[in-house]
Design a protein around this motif. Sequence first.
Motif, mmCIF file in Angstrom:
data_model
loop_
_atom_site.group_PDB
_atom_site.id
_atom_site.type_symbol
_atom_site.label_atom_id
_atom_site.label_comp_id
_atom_site.label_asym_id
_atom_site.label_seq_id
_atom_site.Cartn_x
_atom_site.Cartn_y
_atom_site.Cartn_z
ATOM 1 N N ASP A 362 0.803 -1.328 0.011
ATOM 2 C CA ASP A 362 0.062 -0.065 -0.107
ATOM 3 C C ASP A 362 0.771 1.282 -0.025
ATOM 4 O OD1 ASP A 362 -2.514 -0.853 -0.068
ATOM 5 O OD2 ASP A 362 -2.492 -1.558 2.159
ATOM 6 N N HIS A 363 2.135 1.279 -0.013
ATOM 7 C CA HIS A 363 2.890 2.350 0.170
ATOM 8 C C HIS A 363 3.087 2.920 -1.251
ATOM 9 C CE1 HIS A 363 5.962 4.964 1.916
ATOM 10 N NE2 HIS A 363 6.943 4.634 0.871
ATOM 11 N N PRO A 364 3.109 4.298 -1.363
ATOM 12 C CA PRO A 364 3.200 4.717 -2.607
ATOM 13 C C PRO A 364 4.382 4.665 -3.455
ATOM 14 C CG PRO A 364 3.125 6.694 -1.193
ATOM 15 C CD PRO A 364 2.844 5.254 -0.272
ATOM 16 N N TRP A 365 5.648 4.454 -2.675
ATOM 17 C CA TRP A 365 6.884 4.053 -3.142
ATOM 18 C C TRP A 365 7.390 5.343 -4.165
ATOM 19 C CZ3 TRP A 365 9.264 0.931 -0.208
ATOM 20 C CH2 TRP A 365 8.763 0.112 0.340
ATOM 21 N N PRO A 366 7.610 6.686 -3.731
ATOM 22 C CA PRO A 366 7.957 7.572 -4.488
ATOM 23 C C PRO A 366 9.380 7.450 -4.806
ATOM 24 C CG PRO A 366 7.961 8.213 -2.225
ATOM 25 C CD PRO A 366 7.273 6.841 -2.252
ATOM 26 N N GLY A 367 10.212 6.637 -3.972
ATOM 27 C CA GLY A 367 11.593 6.352 -4.204
ATOM 28 C C GLY A 367 11.813 5.049 -5.009
ATOM 29 N N ASN A 368 10.630 4.613 -5.346
ATOM 30 C CA ASN A 368 10.696 3.135 -6.368
ATOM 31 C C ASN A 368 11.404 2.029 -5.665
ATOM 32 O OD1 ASN A 368 9.004 3.914 -8.655
ATOM 33 N ND2 ASN A 368 10.347 5.640 -8.706
ATOM 34 N N VAL A 369 12.112 1.414 -6.540
ATOM 35 C CA VAL A 369 12.727 0.056 -6.237
ATOM 36 C C VAL A 369 13.998 0.417 -5.267
ATOM 37 C CG1 VAL A 369 14.177 -2.072 -6.900
ATOM 38 C CG2 VAL A 369 12.138 -1.128 -8.523
ATOM 39 N N ARG A 370 14.798 1.580 -5.505
ATOM 40 C CA ARG A 370 15.666 1.797 -4.564
ATOM 41 C C ARG A 370 15.380 1.947 -3.180
ATOM 42 N NH1 ARG A 370 17.351 6.263 -6.725
ATOM 43 N NH2 ARG A 370 18.722 5.244 -8.199
ATOM 44 N N GLU A 371 13.981 2.657 -2.887
ATOM 45 C CA GLU A 371 13.389 2.884 -1.820
ATOM 46 C C GLU A 371 13.092 1.554 -1.091
ATOM 47 O OE1 GLU A 371 9.715 5.122 0.350
ATOM 48 O OE2 GLU A 371 9.984 5.097 -1.734
ATOM 49 N N LEU A 372 12.427 0.731 -1.727
ATOM 50 C CA LEU A 372 12.097 -0.630 -1.329
ATOM 51 C C LEU A 372 13.348 -1.655 -1.022
ATOM 52 C CD1 LEU A 372 10.242 -2.985 -0.725
ATOM 53 C CD2 LEU A 372 10.328 -3.546 -3.478
ATOM 54 N N GLU A 373 14.324 -1.405 -1.684
ATOM 55 C CA GLU A 373 15.647 -2.089 -1.086
ATOM 56 C C GLU A 373 16.425 -1.511 0.125
ATOM 57 O OE1 GLU A 373 20.041 -3.211 -3.169
ATOM 58 O OE2 GLU A 373 18.855 -1.834 -4.244
ATOM 59 N N ASN A 374 16.242 -0.073 0.183
ATOM 60 C CA ASN A 374 16.767 0.592 1.264
ATOM 61 C C ASN A 374 15.887 0.084 2.544
ATOM 62 O OD1 ASN A 374 18.721 1.779 0.003
ATOM 63 N ND2 ASN A 374 17.710 3.597 -0.242
ATOM 64 N N ALA A 375 14.418 -0.148 2.275
ATOM 65 C CA ALA A 375 13.578 -0.418 3.446
ATOM 66 C C ALA A 375 13.949 -1.741 4.021
ATOM 67 C CB ALA A 375 12.319 -0.328 2.858
ATOM 68 N N ILE A 376 14.319 -2.430 3.198
ATOM 69 C CA ILE A 376 14.721 -4.053 3.489
ATOM 70 C C ILE A 376 16.223 -3.930 4.258
ATOM 71 C CG2 ILE A 376 15.484 -6.354 2.522
ATOM 72 C CD1 ILE A 376 12.641 -5.802 2.441
ATOM 73 N N GLU A 377 17.037 -3.225 3.713
ATOM 74 C CA GLU A 377 18.133 -3.158 4.376
ATOM 75 C C GLU A 377 18.026 -2.480 5.785
ATOM 76 O OE1 GLU A 377 22.784 -1.498 3.729
ATOM 77 O OE2 GLU A 377 21.216 -1.181 2.157
ATOM 78 N N HIS A 378 17.090 -1.542 6.111
ATOM 79 C CA HIS A 378 16.870 -1.064 7.269
ATOM 80 C C HIS A 378 16.318 -2.290 8.124
ATOM 81 C CE1 HIS A 378 15.114 1.888 10.302
ATOM 82 N NE2 HIS A 378 14.343 1.180 10.449
ATOM 83 N N ALA A 379 15.414 -3.013 7.660
ATOM 84 C CA ALA A 379 14.704 -4.159 8.449
ATOM 85 C C ALA A 379 15.744 -5.202 8.797
ATOM 86 C CB ALA A 379 13.674 -4.629 7.661
ATOM 87 N N PHE A 380 16.863 -5.360 7.988
ATOM 88 C CA PHE A 380 17.766 -6.320 8.455
ATOM 89 C C PHE A 380 18.448 -5.976 9.601
ATOM 90 C CE2 PHE A 380 17.045 -9.299 5.012
ATOM 91 C CZ PHE A 380 17.762 -10.142 5.129
ATOM 92 N N VAL A 381 18.787 -4.504 9.946
ATOM 93 C CA VAL A 381 19.403 -4.093 10.871
ATOM 94 C C VAL A 381 18.997 -4.296 12.059
ATOM 95 C CG1 VAL A 381 20.350 -1.947 12.042
ATOM 96 C CG2 VAL A 381 20.567 -2.217 9.650
ATOM 97 N N LEU A 382 17.507 -4.274 12.032
ATOM 98 C CA LEU A 382 16.687 -4.650 13.428
ATOM 99 C C LEU A 382 16.251 -5.902 13.514
ATOM 100 C CD1 LEU A 382 14.266 -1.475 12.925
ATOM 101 C CD2 LEU A 382 16.297 -1.574 14.454
#
Length: 466
Positions: A362-382
């Motif tokens: 449901d997220h609009p993804w203004p940063g597209n695939v790069r934003e999604l990749e960064n979100a997964i990397e953020h999740a891996f930290v936690l």
Amino acid sequence: MSPKTHELWNARFINRIIDAMADGVFTMDDQGRISSWNPAMERISGYAAEEALGKTCQILQCSRCFGKNCPTSIAHCRILEIGQSEAKECLLRHKDGHDVPVIKNASVVKDDAGHFIGIVETVTDMTELNRARERAEAAALRLAEVHQMNNIIGRSHAMQQVFSAIRMAAASEATVLILGESGTGKELVAGAIHFNSDRHEGPMITVNCSALSENLLESELFGHVRGAFTGANRDRMGRFEEASGGTIFLDEIGELSPFIQVKLLRVLQEREIERVGDSRKRKIDIRIITATHKDLYRRVREGHFREDLYYRLKVFPVHLPPLRERREDIPLLVDHFIQRMNRKTGKKVARISHEALRIFMDHPWPGNVRELENAIEHAFVLCDREQIEASDLPIEIRQPLTAAACCPPTTASPPKSGPLTKPELLALLEECGWNKAEVGRRVGLSHTAIWKYMKKWDIPLKRPTE
């Protein structure tokens, strides 16, 4: 200073120079016996000077000696016949038994009367250079692997059209213009075109046109000659020349100044360049791929971009869809990035929770695939579990202040007063293409509240016909 003292001083000075050299240097007398052996030869061969002096060069067991085995005596060595050997790559046997890659050169020394008095040989250790070559070859191989077609993830109809365009572009020499928002993977597509084309063995050079000022970009692209401007203390090859035989990728082409636009147009028309400060024309054999996240045709209409250059660049346009227009690819991309981060971090995350995936969908993804990749990397930290939870996601994705509209409303609607009913929600979902964020904006609620209503009334997350 007496002549004898001067001669002694010269000899001592020359010996110091030879001892300080990084290259190995040794000499042999007229009997083929080693008469000097500098410290670099000790390092390269493993033999100390006292071990080498008086021996013949056979102790080095050179793999190439005029195409033959090393002769048993200096009288049979072809160096006497030829006078000097050409520099050649070969292997020397180290004292410890391993082979050392070197470049070896030899020359006969004669006295003033032309009589043979000895031989001088130089040895350049190629070990580090060969390692650098191997690292460069491995890096090039990894780069080619990164830009393989199967590294562009997507099964949606929009992405199938992109794959088809890549294959057609790779089979031609046409100039390609890649259009798409930031983060959609324009450089990855450019790499896929290059590495699947006939130019794949040539270099792929990338230049971000928005990262440099006009003067720096001109020098970066075209190179310069010594004295062209303050600080130009040597000739420098530009990126167009570096890309010879391969592809140059010009990212953010919409940022070019009018001056650089004119020069680029000439490159496209003539396939030749002039270095800054030089009048000599240099032919180049390159394929040009460009990309922009801007509406280039609109910039043409506004007078910011040359129309003739625009049509030269868009011989074959490739349009990359934003992530919000191919949401069905999000689960595939999430799995891909989880696997990549597992390899990178050594973790063993197996999946993403349904709630976290719903947030992603449901997220609009203004940063597209790069934003999604960064979100997964953020999740891996936690994340320290086998499953990524919603709490592991970046806060701007979990609790966006304002979500970008994926389908702007046709009419402005005031916030709804009173509780939302199931028929009203179903009608709004149909009207907004089942975009929960947009429904929330229509009724003045968060998209999280819309999810809760849908869960309460067992409304599926996607339109039932899908």
